[in-house]
Enzyme design. Structure first.
Site, PDB file in Angstrom:
ATOM      1  N   GLU A 120      40.683  39.867  45.149  1.00  0.00           N
ATOM      2  CA  GLU A 120      40.707  41.394  44.931  1.00  0.00           C
ATOM      3  C   GLU A 120      39.219  41.913  44.600  1.00  0.00           C
ATOM      4  O   GLU A 120      38.788  42.703  45.094  1.00  0.00           O
ATOM      5  CB  GLU A 120      41.882  41.671  44.511  1.00  0.00           C
ATOM      6  CG  GLU A 120      43.483  41.294  44.857  1.00  0.00           C
ATOM      7  CD  GLU A 120      44.606  42.101  44.616  1.00  0.00           C
ATOM      8  OE1 GLU A 120      44.880  42.888  45.372  1.00  0.00           O
ATOM      9  OE2 GLU A 120      44.943  42.327  43.286  1.00  0.00           O
ATOM     10  N   GLU A 140      49.915  36.059  45.447  1.00  0.00           N
ATOM     11  CA  GLU A 140      50.678  36.766  44.744  1.00  0.00           C
ATOM     12  C   GLU A 140      52.170  36.730  45.539  1.00  0.00           C
ATOM     13  O   GLU A 140      53.250  36.764  44.671  1.00  0.00           O
ATOM     14  CB  GLU A 140      50.304  38.224  44.813  1.00  0.00           C
ATOM     15  CG  GLU A 140      49.143  38.721  43.768  1.00  0.00           C
ATOM     16  CD  GLU A 140      47.789  38.314  44.329  1.00  0.00           C
ATOM     17  OE1 GLU A 140      46.913  38.475  43.551  1.00  0.00           O
ATOM     18  OE2 GLU A 140      47.729  37.723  45.342  1.00  0.00           O
TER      19      GLU A 140
END
Length: 266
Positions: A120, A140
């Site tokens: 990210e 995730e």
């Protein structure tokens, strides 16, 4: 220069090198690391002698994402930095380049794991170099979590949507070669040389006109979601003033005189 116990800061000429420094935890994100990152971005923004930034990780990893032990309730290290987060509740998103874009080019030098929050943060950088054994991915969903660092928005704008959705929905790892093939990173280099290559790229950027470099970066991001007509108009508004600067005149003189230019941000 700043820095914290989990983020080191050093200068390499006109380049600010920020190193995620928690190798025993594969540089998992911690509060001291986030505070150090944010301070590094601000230092680069405010110091005109800094012309580029290199972001890398200490040891055998770039960043393995959030500290899941802390998320599970074991406590986040660096409680003495808690007042910084209270003063600016958005600090962690700025640190992760979700809510802040540095004026100067940011080059990522990746070795080892760059997953979850690491991938990210990567999406907030401008140029990306990785060692051959580097690993990328957004894990995730495998842990019942959401990649809330910006990936559901940014990733599909940086790589084809089919690849973005596969990465987001399967949570599988990607090799450096595969990441390069889908456009997530720009180049793959032998293991252990990503930082050296990133610094070489930074040196090339540093040799260019800093006002021009910053204006070009700003224009690319500013026009990304505009129509072509609006984008071209915005480009002219951003670009024309550069031609009136002393740096532009110095660049022309240096070319005519066959010498390296000396830029003064004027």
């Amino acid at each position: 220069m700043g820095g914290t116990e989990h983020l080191t800061v050093r200068r390499e000429g006109a380049t600010l090198v920020l190193t995620l420094n928690r190798p025993d935890a594969r540089n998992a994100l911690s509060l001291p690391m986030l505070v150090g990152l944010y301070d590094g971005w601000i230092e680069a923004d405010e110091d005109d002698t800094i012309r580029s930034i290199v972001l890398t990780g200490a040891g055998a990893a770039f960043c393995a994402g959030m500290d899941l032990k802390a998320l599970a309730g074991d406590g986040m290290q660096g409680e003495h930095h808690r007042d910084r987060l209270k003063a600016d509740p958005d600090l962690h998103w700025k640190a992760m380049l979700r809510h802040h874009r540095p004026r100067k080019p940011v080059i990522a030098a990746v070795e080892g794991h760059c997953v979850a929050g690491g991938t990210e943060i990567l999406q907030g950088t401008d140029i990306r170099v990785a060692g051959e054994s580097a690993t990328f991915g957004l894990f995730e969903v495998r842990r019942g979590l959401f990649p809330i660092g910006g990936s559901t928005v940014r990733l599909q704008r940086q790589i084809p949507r089919t690849h973005a959705l596969e990465m987001l929905l399967t949570g599988r790892p990607y090799s450096a070669r595969e990441a390069a093939d889908i456009g997530l990173i720009g180049r793959v280099v032998p293991d252990g040389t990503a930082l050296a290559e990133a610094l070489r790229i930074a040196d090339r950027i540093n040799a260019c006109g800093p006002l021009a470099v910053e204006a070009v970066k700003a224009s690319v991001y500013e026009t990304a979601e505009m129509s072509e007509t609006d984008g071209l108009a915005a480009e002219l508004a951003r670009g024309w003033p550069v031609f009136d600067t002393a740096d532009a005149k110095e660049g022309a003189r240096a070319f005519a005189e066959k010498r390296p230019p000396v830029y003064k941000r004027a």
